[in-house]
Design a protein around this motif. Structure first.
Motif, PDB file in Angstrom:
ATOM      1  N   GLY A  27       0.822  -1.200   0.000  1.00 48.47           N
ATOM      2  CA  GLY A  27       0.000   0.000   0.000  1.00 48.47           C
ATOM      3  C   GLY A  27       0.862   1.258   0.000  1.00 48.47           C
ATOM      4  O   GLY A  27       2.069   1.206   0.222  1.00 48.47           O
ATOM      5  N   LEU A  28       0.223   2.388  -0.229  1.00 48.83           N
ATOM      6  CA  LEU A  28       0.925   3.668  -0.249  1.00 48.83           C
ATOM      7  C   LEU A  28       1.085   4.179   1.182  1.00 48.83           C
ATOM      8  O   LEU A  28       0.111   4.297   1.922  1.00 48.83           O
ATOM      9  CB  LEU A  28       0.142   4.680  -1.092  1.00 48.83           C
ATOM     10  N   THR A  29       2.313   4.464   1.562  1.00 44.41           N
ATOM     11  CA  THR A  29       2.627   4.988   2.890  1.00 44.41           C
ATOM     12  C   THR A  29       3.403   6.297   2.733  1.00 44.41           C
ATOM     13  O   THR A  29       3.869   6.614   1.637  1.00 44.41           O
ATOM     14  CB  THR A  29       3.456   3.964   3.697  1.00 44.41           C
ATOM     15  N   PRO A  30       3.588   7.054   3.803  1.00 36.87           N
ATOM     16  CA  PRO A  30       4.288   8.337   3.691  1.00 36.87           C
ATOM     17  C   PRO A  30       5.744   8.240   3.240  1.00 36.87           C
ATOM     18  O   PRO A  30       6.239   9.106   2.531  1.00 36.87           O
ATOM     19  CB  PRO A  30       4.202   8.929   5.096  1.00 36.87           C
ATOM     20  N   VAL A  31       6.452   7.163   3.626  1.00 37.35           N
ATOM     21  CA  VAL A  31       7.863   7.017   3.257  1.00 37.35           C
ATOM     22  C   VAL A  31       8.248   5.534   3.298  1.00 37.35           C
ATOM     23  O   VAL A  31       7.802   4.801   4.178  1.00 37.35           O
ATOM     24  CB  VAL A  31       8.786   7.859   4.179  1.00 37.35           C
ATOM     25  N   ASP A  32       9.048   5.125   2.314  1.00 37.83           N
ATOM     26  CA  ASP A  32       9.517   3.733   2.251  1.00 37.83           C
ATOM     27  C   ASP A  32      10.955   3.675   1.752  1.00 37.83           C
ATOM     28  O   ASP A  32      11.347   4.410   0.841  1.00 37.83           O
ATOM     29  CB  ASP A  32       8.662   2.912   1.267  1.00 37.83           C
ATOM     30  N   GLU A  33      11.724   2.751   2.333  1.00 42.08           N
ATOM     31  CA  GLU A  33      13.082   2.496   1.853  1.00 42.08           C
ATOM     32  C   GLU A  33      12.973   1.566   0.643  1.00 42.08           C
ATOM     33  O   GLU A  33      12.406   0.489   0.735  1.00 42.08           O
ATOM     34  CB  GLU A  33      13.931   1.852   2.947  1.00 42.08           C
ATOM     35  N   VAL A  34      13.524   2.006  -0.500  1.00 42.85           N
ATOM     36  CA  VAL A  34      13.417   1.221  -1.732  1.00 42.85           C
ATOM     37  C   VAL A  34      14.763   0.656  -2.185  1.00 42.85           C
ATOM     38  O   VAL A  34      14.819  -0.181  -3.092  1.00 42.85           O
ATOM     39  CB  VAL A  34      12.787   2.062  -2.872  1.00 42.85           C
ATOM     40  N   TRP A  35      15.820   1.089  -1.587  1.00 43.58           N
ATOM     41  CA  TRP A  35      17.191   0.656  -1.847  1.00 43.58           C
ATOM     42  C   TRP A  35      17.925   1.015  -0.562  1.00 43.58           C
ATOM     43  O   TRP A  35      17.471   1.916   0.153  1.00 43.58           O
ATOM     44  CB  TRP A  35      17.742   1.434  -3.051  1.00 43.58           C
ATOM     45  N   PRO A  36      19.026   0.365  -0.237  1.00 39.70           N
ATOM     46  CA  PRO A  36      19.687   0.705   1.031  1.00 39.70           C
ATOM     47  C   PRO A  36      19.941   2.215   1.180  1.00 39.70           C
ATOM     48  O   PRO A  36      20.606   2.829   0.349  1.00 39.70           O
ATOM     49  CB  PRO A  36      20.998  -0.084   0.968  1.00 39.70           C
ATOM     50  N   ILE A  40      11.698   6.844  -0.812  1.00 41.44           N
ATOM     51  CA  ILE A  40      10.737   7.642  -1.565  1.00 41.44           C
ATOM     52  C   ILE A  40       9.593   7.963  -0.611  1.00 41.44           C
ATOM     53  O   ILE A  40       9.153   7.106   0.155  1.00 41.44           O
ATOM     54  CB  ILE A  40      10.187   6.891  -2.788  1.00 41.44           C
ATOM     55  N   GLY A  41       9.110   9.207  -0.698  1.00 37.09           N
ATOM     56  CA  GLY A  41       8.004   9.579   0.164  1.00 37.09           C
ATOM     57  C   GLY A  41       7.223  10.765  -0.357  1.00 37.09           C
ATOM     58  O   GLY A  41       7.415  11.197  -1.490  1.00 37.09           O
ATOM     59  N   ASN A  42       6.373  11.296   0.513  1.00 41.05           N
ATOM     60  CA  ASN A  42       5.483  12.366   0.091  1.00 41.05           C
ATOM     61  C   ASN A  42       5.883  13.716   0.690  1.00 41.05           C
ATOM     62  O   ASN A  42       6.806  13.814   1.496  1.00 41.05           O
ATOM     63  CB  ASN A  42       4.033  12.015   0.415  1.00 41.05           C
ATOM     64  N   VAL A  43       5.143  14.743   0.295  1.00 38.80           N
ATOM     65  CA  VAL A  43       5.460  16.111   0.689  1.00 38.80           C
ATOM     66  C   VAL A  43       5.252  16.344   2.186  1.00 38.80           C
ATOM     67  O   VAL A  43       5.947  17.167   2.782  1.00 38.80           O
ATOM     68  CB  VAL A  43       4.661  17.119  -0.167  1.00 38.80           C
ATOM     69  N   ALA A  44       4.327  15.636   2.812  1.00 34.69           N
ATOM     70  CA  ALA A  44       4.088  15.826   4.247  1.00 34.69           C
ATOM     71  C   ALA A  44       5.346  15.503   5.049  1.00 34.69           C
ATOM     72  O   ALA A  44       5.703  16.239   5.980  1.00 34.69           O
ATOM     73  CB  ALA A  44       2.912  14.965   4.710  1.00 34.69           C
ATOM     74  N   ILE A  45       6.018  14.432   4.702  1.00 36.82           N
ATOM     75  CA  ILE A  45       7.274  14.079   5.381  1.00 36.82           C
ATOM     76  C   ILE A  45       8.345  15.116   5.047  1.00 36.82           C
ATOM     77  O   ILE A  45       9.084  15.563   5.915  1.00 36.82           O
ATOM     78  CB  ILE A  45       7.750  12.662   4.974  1.00 36.82           C
TER      79      ILE A  45
END
Length: 185
Positions: A27-36, A40-45
């Motif tokens: 699901g879509l979350t505010p921030v996620d680690e996609v590589w060490p 990637i995240g959103n403007v709120a963070i």
């Protein structure tokens, strides 16, 4: 430079990439680690300096630096976080490919720093930011676009717009041609 459109494979290629994107199970979350150490995240963070500092980010790449998006600057982030803003539009006409190399270089330099941790964002963290992260993985880690997408969707829901997928496809073809030329030399 030959584009996918010129080959008549643009729409077919885009559909193939969208089919892969559709397999994402997270699901879509505010921030996620996609590589060490690459997130990637959103403007709120992005606009929460305390949260960014607590998470240990050393670099912020804003792929929505515009009046309609998020206006950030180095002064907002202070001396502990390096900032880079790209005034990209999430549209079917915007040429984001001119930013692939500068954005990838910024991400790479950030990750090379001691304790480097990079946060890439746009408004939702779905299209512009993911496009730049995919380009980074292709340019610096020699992943094909398909493999880069498969890697990122393991941990984050992304969906670059069709225009950006075409531009990434062009980059994929350029890099494949370059690798073939190197093998021939």
């Amino acid at each position: 430079m030959t584009s996918l459109k010129e080959h008549g494979t643009g729409n077919l290629f885009v559909k193939e990439m969208e089919t892969i994107l559709d397999t994402c199970k997270v699901g879509l979350t505010p921030v996620d680690e996609v590589w060490p150490n690459l997130y990637i995240g959103n403007v709120a963070i992005a606009q929460n300096r305390n949260a960014l500092q607590k998470m240990g980010f050393t670099h912020v790449l804003n792929a929505a630096h515009s009046k309609q998006g998020c206006i950030g600057d180095q002064a907002f982030y202070g001396k502990d976080i390096q900032y880079y803003g790209i005034p990209a539009e999430d549209s079917l006409n915007f040429d984001l490919s001119v930013q692939f190399r500068p954005a990838a270089d910024f991400i790479h330099k950030g990750l090379k720093k001691k304790n480097g941790k990079v946060f890439v964002h746009c408004i939702m963290g779905i299209s512009r930011s993911s496009t730049l992260v995919l380009a980074y993985l292709m340019l610096y880690h020699h992943l094909s676009l398909r493999d880069a997408i498969l890697k990122v969707i393991q941990s984050r829901f992304i969906y670059p717009n069709r225009n950006f997928l075409r531009q990434l496809g062009d980059l994929d073809n350029q890099l494949k041609r370059k690798r073939r030329m190197c093998l021939l030399l």
